[in-house]
Design an enzyme around this catalytic site. Structure first.
Site, PDB file in Angstrom:
ATOM      1  N   SER A  87       0.861  -1.186   0.000  1.00 33.05           N
ATOM      2  CA  SER A  87       0.000   0.000   0.000  1.00 33.05           C
ATOM      3  C   SER A  87       0.897   1.236   0.000  1.00 33.05           C
ATOM      4  O   SER A  87       2.079   1.142   0.355  1.00 33.05           O
ATOM      5  CB  SER A  87      -0.850   0.003   1.278  1.00 33.05           C
ATOM      6  OG  SER A  87      -1.419   1.268   1.514  1.00 33.05           O
ATOM      7  N   TYR A 106      -1.221  -1.467  10.687  1.00 35.44           N
ATOM      8  CA  TYR A 106      -1.431  -1.697   9.245  1.00 35.44           C
ATOM      9  C   TYR A 106      -0.201  -1.235   8.465  1.00 35.44           C
ATOM     10  O   TYR A 106       0.266  -1.923   7.558  1.00 35.44           O
ATOM     11  CB  TYR A 106      -2.691  -0.959   8.798  1.00 35.44           C
ATOM     12  CG  TYR A 106      -3.076  -1.168   7.341  1.00 35.44           C
ATOM     13  CD1 TYR A 106      -3.520  -2.408   6.873  1.00 35.44           C
ATOM     14  CD2 TYR A 106      -3.023  -0.110   6.432  1.00 35.44           C
ATOM     15  CE1 TYR A 106      -3.888  -2.589   5.546  1.00 35.44           C
ATOM     16  CE2 TYR A 106      -3.392  -0.281   5.101  1.00 35.44           C
ATOM     17  CZ  TYR A 106      -3.818  -1.527   4.662  1.00 35.44           C
ATOM     18  OH  TYR A 106      -4.187  -1.700   3.333  1.00 35.44           O
TER      19      TYR A 106
HETATM   20  N1  NAP Z   1      -8.739  -0.287  -1.279  1.00 34.70           N
HETATM   21  C1  NAP Z   1      -7.641   0.440  -1.071  1.00 34.70           C
HETATM   22  O1  NAP Z   1      -7.691   1.683  -1.030  1.00 34.70           O
HETATM   23  C2  NAP Z   1      -6.304  -0.232  -0.904  1.00 34.70           C
HETATM   24  C3  NAP Z   1      -5.159   0.572  -0.893  1.00 34.70           C
HETATM   25  C4  NAP Z   1      -3.919  -0.030  -0.717  1.00 34.70           C
HETATM   26  C5  NAP Z   1      -3.817  -1.392  -0.568  1.00 34.70           C
HETATM   27  N2  NAP Z   1      -4.947  -2.164  -0.580  1.00 34.70           N
HETATM   28  C6  NAP Z   1      -4.788  -3.608  -0.378  1.00 34.70           C
HETATM   29  O2  NAP Z   1      -5.403  -4.296  -1.444  1.00 34.70           O
HETATM   30  C7  NAP Z   1      -5.798  -5.592  -1.010  1.00 34.70           C
HETATM   31  C8  NAP Z   1      -7.234  -5.849  -1.442  1.00 34.70           C
HETATM   32  O3  NAP Z   1      -8.105  -4.978  -0.750  1.00 34.70           O
HETATM   33  P1  NAP Z   1      -9.420  -4.370  -1.388  1.00 34.70           P
HETATM   34  O4  NAP Z   1      -9.283  -2.905  -1.386  1.00 34.70           O
HETATM   35  O5  NAP Z   1      -9.776  -5.061  -2.627  1.00 34.70           O
HETATM   36  O6  NAP Z   1     -10.471  -4.692  -0.217  1.00 34.70           O
HETATM   37  P2  NAP Z   1     -11.648  -5.736  -0.081  1.00 34.70           P
HETATM   38  O7  NAP Z   1     -12.623  -5.572  -1.191  1.00 34.70           O
HETATM   39  O8  NAP Z   1     -12.138  -5.607   1.325  1.00 34.70           O
HETATM   40  O9  NAP Z   1     -10.921  -7.139  -0.285  1.00 34.70           O
HETATM   41  C9  NAP Z   1     -10.184  -7.789   0.715  1.00 34.70           C
HETATM   42  C10 NAP Z   1     -10.174  -9.268   0.402  1.00 34.70           C
HETATM   43  O10 NAP Z   1      -9.379  -9.943   1.366  1.00 34.70           O
HETATM   44  C11 NAP Z   1     -10.081 -11.113   1.764  1.00 34.70           C
HETATM   45  N3  NAP Z   1      -9.697 -11.533   3.109  1.00 34.70           N
HETATM   46  C12 NAP Z   1      -9.777 -10.851   4.272  1.00 34.70           C
HETATM   47  N4  NAP Z   1      -9.383 -11.616   5.298  1.00 34.70           N
HETATM   48  C13 NAP Z   1      -9.030 -12.818   4.762  1.00 34.70           C
HETATM   49  C14 NAP Z   1      -8.556 -14.033   5.298  1.00 34.70           C
HETATM   50  N5  NAP Z   1      -8.333 -14.200   6.617  1.00 34.70           N
HETATM   51  N6  NAP Z   1      -8.306 -15.067   4.467  1.00 34.70           N
HETATM   52  C15 NAP Z   1      -8.534 -14.939   3.138  1.00 34.70           C
HETATM   53  N7  NAP Z   1      -8.976 -13.818   2.557  1.00 34.70           N
HETATM   54  C16 NAP Z   1      -9.230 -12.774   3.370  1.00 34.70           C
HETATM   55  C17 NAP Z   1     -11.551 -10.740   1.685  1.00 34.70           C
HETATM   56  O11 NAP Z   1     -12.356 -11.889   1.455  1.00 34.70           O
HETATM   57  P3  NAP Z   1     -13.194 -12.694   2.550  1.00 34.70           P
HETATM   58  O12 NAP Z   1     -13.803 -11.703   3.483  1.00 34.70           O
HETATM   59  O13 NAP Z   1     -14.216 -13.419   1.701  1.00 34.70           O
HETATM   60  O14 NAP Z   1     -12.224 -13.625   3.190  1.00 34.70           O
HETATM   61  C18 NAP Z   1     -11.555  -9.883   0.431  1.00 34.70           C
HETATM   62  O15 NAP Z   1     -11.722 -10.682  -0.713  1.00 34.70           O
HETATM   63  C19 NAP Z   1      -5.584  -5.625   0.506  1.00 34.70           C
HETATM   64  O16 NAP Z   1      -4.362  -6.287   0.778  1.00 34.70           O
HETATM   65  C20 NAP Z   1      -5.474  -4.154   0.863  1.00 34.70           C
HETATM   66  O17 NAP Z   1      -4.720  -3.957   2.031  1.00 34.70           O
HETATM   67  C21 NAP Z   1      -6.180  -1.624  -0.752  1.00 34.70           C
END
Ligand code: NAP
Length: 254
Positions: A147, A160
């Site tokens: 991130s 985080y």
């Molecule tokens: N959105 C942003 O602004 C942003 C910015 C920087 C980095 N990121 C990173 O991008 C990645 C994806 O996030 P996103 O934004 O797409 O958010 P999201 O839609 O909330 O997706 C997160 C995913 O992680 C899965 N997850 C959570 N806990 C888990 C576990 N214990 N085992 C397996 N899967 C798990 C969730 O699925 P289940 O609940 O079905 O398990 C979900 O599919 C993350 O690593 C996040 O830190 C996001």
């Protein structure tokens, strides 16, 4: 219907964690549209089935493997399922994550530990489980979701930020061990992306403040990160994209 972007990944197999929503679901669709068979991993099975159905509707190939990345048995079962079904693993997208932001003085211990367990420990454990296959193949791409806050400071986010900085350092150190064996390692560092990530911030005040800040921007779409990941894994073999910092144009900090 044939793949939207040709067949750069024909015959390749990609595991995508966190494939039930947001960036993971978009990335799975993007890799499948380029010809990869995608293995969809996350905890919510019905959401994974929906993602698989959308991929199969466009003639893509997907396998659903419900997985909690904090459970070692689930990780082993995920790798075994991918190998049983497809016999190889070419791409691992370590995307599963959660961002339960909180002031260290307000956070409970479980929140701190889960943040590290999902974002960092699970990512390392799954990589450890997949690397032997890639070493045997003498090829592979490991793409880790860090991130902007793996590089820049953010309030109410020490746990985080630590996890995401750990992801970056893990990837850079891993590259030293595996690049000579034909394995590529990339760290993706997104800024604000419009997903459900913020909805899972437990503290009401912190959640509303972050949402208000993100609301001032034209946030990235999950497909913007998916396209970036597809670009990273479709380069000529000699090319190794180490790191991509990608933010909305109007997010100049963090
Ligand atoms: N959105 C942003 O602004 C942003 C910015 C920087 C980095 N990121 C990173 O991008 C990645 C994806 O996030 P996103 O934004 O797409 O958010 P999201 O839609 O909330 O997706 C997160 C995913 O992680 C899965 N997850 C959570 N806990 C888990 C576990 N214990 N085992 C397996 N899967 C798990 C969730 O699925 P289940 O609940 O079905 O398990 C979900 O599919 C993350 O690593 C996040 O830190 C996001």
């Amino acid at each position: 219907m044939t793949a939207d972007f040709g067949s750069e990944l024909d015959g390749q197999v990609a595991i995508v964690t966190g494939a039930s929503s947001g960036i993971g679901s978009a990335t799975a669709a993007s890799l499948a549209s380029r010809g990869a068979s995608v293995v969809l991993a996350a905890r919510r099975e019905s959401e994974l089935e929906d993602v698989a159905a959308r991929i199969e509707d466009t003639d893509g190939e997907a396998l659903v493997v419900p997985t909690d990345v904090t459970e070692d048995d689930d990780i082993d079962a995920l790798v075994e399922a991918a190998l049983d079904e497809y016999g190889r693993i070419d791409v691992l997208v370590n995307n599963a994550g959660l961002m339960p932001l909180a002031h260290i003085g307000e956070a409970d211990r479980e929140t701190l530990q889960t943040t590290i367990d999902v974002n960092l420990r699970g990512l390392i454990t799954l990589t450890h489980a997949v690397v032997p296959t890639m070493l045997e193949q003498e090829s592979g791409h490991i793409v880790n979701l860090s991130s902007v806050v793996g590089r820049f400071l953010q309030a109410n986010s020490s746990h985080y930020n630590a996890a995401k900085a750990g992801v970056k350092m893990f990837g850079d150190s891993l590259r030293l061990d595996v690049a000579e064996e034909g394995i590529h390692v990339a760290t993706i560092e997104p800024g604000a992306v419009d997903t459900e990530l913020l909805d899972h911030i437990p503290d009401d005040e912190v959640r509303e403040n972050v949402k208000e800040y993100v609301g001032t921007m034209d946030a990235l779409a999950p497909e913007d990160i998916a396209r970036t990941i597809a670009f990273v894994v479709t380069q000529p073999e000699r090319v190794d994209i180490n790191e991509v910092l990608i933010r909305p144009l109007d997010q100049v900090q963090p």
